[in-house]
Scaffold this active site. Structure first.
Site, PDB file in Angstrom:
ATOM      1  N   TYR A 168       0.930  -1.136   0.011  1.00  0.00           N
ATOM      2  CA  TYR A 168      -0.258   0.130   0.185  1.00  0.00           C
ATOM      3  C   TYR A 168       0.963   1.130  -0.122  1.00  0.00           C
ATOM      4  O   TYR A 168       1.621   1.442   0.911  1.00  0.00           O
ATOM      5  CB  TYR A 168      -0.816   0.026   1.145  1.00  0.00           C
ATOM      6  CG  TYR A 168      -1.925   1.192   1.450  1.00  0.00           C
ATOM      7  CD1 TYR A 168      -2.776   1.242   0.449  1.00  0.00           C
ATOM      8  CD2 TYR A 168      -1.493   2.134   2.217  1.00  0.00           C
ATOM      9  CE1 TYR A 168      -3.821   2.333   0.832  1.00  0.00           C
ATOM     10  CE2 TYR A 168      -2.417   3.212   2.368  1.00  0.00           C
ATOM     11  CZ  TYR A 168      -3.501   3.360   1.820  1.00  0.00           C
ATOM     12  OH  TYR A 168      -4.269   4.630   1.916  1.00  0.00           O
ATOM     13  N   ASP A 263       9.287   2.843  -0.473  1.00  0.00           N
ATOM     14  CA  ASP A 263       8.342   3.462   0.303  1.00  0.00           C
ATOM     15  C   ASP A 263       8.835   3.105   1.700  1.00  0.00           C
ATOM     16  O   ASP A 263       8.445   1.913   2.304  1.00  0.00           O
ATOM     17  CB  ASP A 263       6.983   2.967  -0.068  1.00  0.00           C
ATOM     18  CG  ASP A 263       5.759   3.347   0.715  1.00  0.00           C
ATOM     19  OD1 ASP A 263       6.186   4.122   2.050  1.00  0.00           O
ATOM     20  OD2 ASP A 263       4.647   3.089   0.522  1.00  0.00           O
ATOM     21  N   LYS A 291       4.911   9.183   8.877  1.00  0.00           N
ATOM     22  CA  LYS A 291       4.821   8.674  10.136  1.00  0.00           C
ATOM     23  C   LYS A 291       5.824   9.347  11.120  1.00  0.00           C
ATOM     24  O   LYS A 291       5.489  10.378  11.858  1.00  0.00           O
ATOM     25  CB  LYS A 291       4.748   6.991  10.191  1.00  0.00           C
ATOM     26  CG  LYS A 291       3.608   6.488   9.478  1.00  0.00           C
ATOM     27  CD  LYS A 291       3.409   5.168   9.542  1.00  0.00           C
ATOM     28  CE  LYS A 291       2.561   4.615   8.567  1.00  0.00           C
ATOM     29  NZ  LYS A 291       0.994   4.805   9.099  1.00  0.00           N
TER      30      LYS A 291
END
Length: 466
Positions: A168, A263, A291
């Site tokens: 994702y 990623d 994050k």
């Protein structure tokens, strides 16, 4: 899959070390809030996986969090392994982050003008991640990945990208093809509203399959702009790259004139000071972050080779912008988090860029992860329940399946009904895990040995009942 050398040894006595902190749970206030939310917010939540649809029941509403724990609006106390889905690597409400946010807010909440903290953050990222020579801030990991893909296409003047099923990379249209995370949890790895013309430029392959990648490049010669990959996929649970697989991706992209995009929204600054790329000793062309670099606030970033990054406006033809990018409060929180995590002085300090440089907090995270893994494996074995416990540093996932999990196809063999029972059993014991079989768990530096032991004791009890 990591195999710890030591095995878990149960704490003295049979009592759960967390029992004294628990009482019979009630959820009346959470239920009332969720009923109101359902009338005002689609599905009652602002991000789908929070809705508990994958495990049944209703979500609880949190009131406050501190260290390794969260307290819901009904007063229930839980040991938290979701950690804000990764950002809370130092635990919740870390005092240095709170102080930094307060100090920044007193000077103004947003400027829309360059501010010194943006430069400080950029210096930190470039020092911690040697592959990043220039970096651009965004407001989320989704924005970072979306922008990196656009940049890769603009730089290479090619249209197609390769991603891997179950990975994702945010909810940008061209990346919601066989995606993981919430899309996978709800059985919709391809989203409605994404035109077929967008999706046709995204080639989706199974992770850890070398031949599939070779075939894709052979069939699309001089058409592939980039491979985007989670070096350790954490959005279909957690599975690791086979030995040599990431090195193969680096080699084939170089040979084909394509870019390699890591990623690292989840793994960045978590698996090592320099992320997964430091842990595995690799140098991607571009990297995406999020994050942890926001210290719990909304932040993303992407960066890499200077010649590629200079294709961005205002220097180059690839446009990317954001009103709140580089927000001073978010920058302050992220700087505090990175400085504390790496135990460095403000950016004037020189950081040792050599891979493998030991850091005390990372050693602690690794030890906590090994302790949890050993105990969970032992608990599952004692209960006679087939569980594959995958771990990389402070990220983990327990799959209810008898076979190893190396990709999405393996993950989908998991017994989701059994996971649902396990999730609710652990929640009743005061342990909060992600409410989906297809999400990773996270450990923070605030999790103590007692927290880990309480979690293992709870798992022993719950697994025996499955």
């Amino acid at each position: 899959m990591n195999t710890p050398k030591q095995s878990f040894k149960k704490a003295r006595g049979s009592a759960n070390p967390f029992t004294k902190l628990m009482c019979a749970m009630t959820h009346a206030k959470s239920k009332k809030l969720f009923a109101e939310a359902l009338k005002l917010i689609p599905g009652g939540v602002n991000s789908p996986v929070r809705a508990f649809r994958a495990v049944g029941g209703q979500p609880f509403f949190v009131n406050r969090a501190k260290g390794s724990r969260v307290w819901d609006v009904d007063g229930n106390e839980l040991i938290d392994y979701v950690c804000t889905w990764g950002p809370a690597i130092l635990g919740h409400a870390h005092p240095k982050i709170i102080s930094a946010v307060k100090a920044a807010a007193q000077k103004g909440t947003s400027f829309g003008i360059p501010n010194p903290l943006e430069v400080t953050m950029a210096k930190l990222i470039c020092r911690l991640v040697p592959s990043v020579r220039k970096v651009r801030m965004t407001n989320s990991g989704t924005e970072a990945c979306m922008s990196a893909i656009r940049l890769a296409r603009g730089f290479t003047r090619r249209d197609k990208i390769i991603k891997f099923d179950g990975c994702y990379h945010g909810h940008a249209d061209s990346l919601l093809v066989k995606a993981g995370s919430g899309a996978l949890t709800f059985g919709h790895p391809d989203s409605a509203g994404v035109p077929a013309d967008f999706a046709k430029y995204t080639l989706v392959l199974p992770f850890n399959d070398v031949e599939a990648v070779k075939t894709a490049f052979a069939a699309n010669k001089n058409e592939i702009a980039a491979i985007i990959v989670e070096p350790v996929p954490g959005n279909a649970g957690l599975y690791l790259p086979r030995p040599g697989y990431l090195e193969f991706l680096r080699k084939i992209t170089k040979a084909a004139g394509a870019l390699l995009i890591f990623d690292e929204v989840m793994t960045g600054f978590r698996l090592a000071p320099g992320g997964a790329q430091q842990r595995f000793g690799l140098v991607p062309d571009l990297s995406c972050f999020g994050k942890i670099i926001g210290g719990g606030l909304p932040v993303g970033a992407f960066g890499g080779r200077a010649d590629i990054m200079d294709y961005l406006a205002p220097l180059g033809p690839v446009y990317q912008a954001g009103t709140l990018s580089g927000n001073p409060i978010a920058m302050a929180a992220g700087i505090a988090a990175l400085e504390e995590l790496n135990q460095v002085k403000p950016v004037a300090a020189v950081y040792d860029r050599r891979p493998g440089t030991p850091k005390d907090l990372y050693s602690r995270l690794e030890a906590s992860g090994a302790r949890l893994e050993a105990g969970m494996r032992e608990a599952a074995h004692a209960a006679g329940v087939p569980v594959q416990f995958n771990r990389c540093g402070s990220m983990f996932c327990g799959y209810f399946t008898g076979g190893p999990v190396w990709n999405l196809a393996d993950a989908l063999k998991s017994d989701r009904a059994r996971f649902t029972k396990f999730f609710h059993g652990m929640l009743a014991e005061g342990i909060y895990l992600a409410p989906s079989q297809f999400e990773a768990g996270f450990i923070s530096t605030a999790h103590t040995a007692a927290d880990i032991d309480a979690t293992i004791h709870a798992a022993e009890k719950v697994l025996r009942k499955l």
